[in-house]
Design an enzyme around this catalytic site. Structure first.
Site, short mmCIF file in Angstrom:
data_model
loop_
_atom_site.label_atom_id
_atom_site.label_comp_id
_atom_site.label_asym_id
_atom_site.label_seq_id
_atom_site.Cartn_x
_atom_site.Cartn_y
_atom_site.Cartn_z
N HIS A 84 0.82 -1.21 0.00
CA HIS A 84 0.00 0.00 0.00
C HIS A 84 0.86 1.26 0.00
CE1 HIS A 84 0.93 0.85 4.23
NE2 HIS A 84 0.74 -0.44 4.46
N GLU A 132 -1.68 -7.37 6.55
CA GLU A 132 -0.32 -7.56 7.03
C GLU A 132 -0.34 -8.20 8.42
OE1 GLU A 132 0.76 -3.03 8.04
OE2 GLU A 132 -0.36 -3.38 6.20
#
Length: 219
Positions: free
Chosen positions: A22, A97
């Protein structure tokens, strides 16, 4: 799977998976640990997302776009999808994550003072060490992510056709914001890293050194 030819002339089948981190968030810039906390992209992160999307739109056609459900990842994925044929982003929480437990929300430099046990768990070389506060071990993270990528790969058996030379001895390094990481998954369960941590699309943009990231200590 796509059929390719190895140097020996034997056909080899694989699915190419392009993994993109990201864009930057304010917490990245502050070096604040995110984990599974939901933090938006900042303005730099949005510009980074545009840069990587423009790059990917000029490369091999993307057949599907997957993202975690966290806003920073989803907005990055949606920017890519809009420039790569207007694909719909498929959300999967298993692509999040690492859950960093009690460390989430802390500035990294403050972690040893505020959550020493969790901080030591994060730095531990043991792959089965879970981070206090619901955090994952490295093995739990690995299992979750590889199982998810394997499932995605099985659904898209012919994404790309490219030469499939392996990079023996290649070691994975830092994963910076909007870095491009290319994996080949072939039967029965062979992973090959084709490229790792590529941020060449940020050259000259002023965003190359932005962000907090890459190691297992980042979020």
């Amino acid at each position: 799977m796509a059929d390719t030819c190895s140097s020996s002339g034997v056909a080899r089948k694989y699915t190419e998976i392009v993994v993109v981190r990201h864009g930057e968030t304010e917490w990245n810039a502050e070096k604040r640990i995110q984990g599974h906390l939901d933090v938006d992209l900042n303005d730099v992160g949005r510009q980074q997302a545009v840069a990587v999307a423009e790059r990917l739109s000029r490369e091999s056609k993307i057949s599907a776009v997957y993202s975690s459900d966290l806003k920073r990842a989803l907005e990055t994925a949606e920017t890519i999808a809009s420039r790569c044929g207007g694909l719909q982003v498929i959300q999967d929480p298993n692509l999040r994550e690492r859950h960093l437990g009690d460390l989430q929300g802390l500035v990294y430099a403050d972690a040893p003072k505020m959550k020493l046990k969790a901080y030591k768990a994060l730095l531990s070389p043991g792959r089965d060490v879970e981070i206090p506060g619901g955090g994952e071990s490295l093995n739990q993270l690995y299992k979750r992510c590889t199982n998810t990528l394997r499932t995605i790969g099985s659904k898209h058996g012919a994404l790309h056709q490219r030469a499939a030379s392996s990079r023996k001895g290649h070691r994975a390094g830092k994963i910076l914001n909007v870095s491009v990481n290319v994996l080949h998954l072939s039967d029965p369960d062979k992973w090959v890293i084709k490229s790792w941590g590529d941020v060449s699309h940020l050259n000259g943009t002023g965003y190359l050194d932005s962000g907090f990231g890459g190691g297992r200590t980042s979020g």
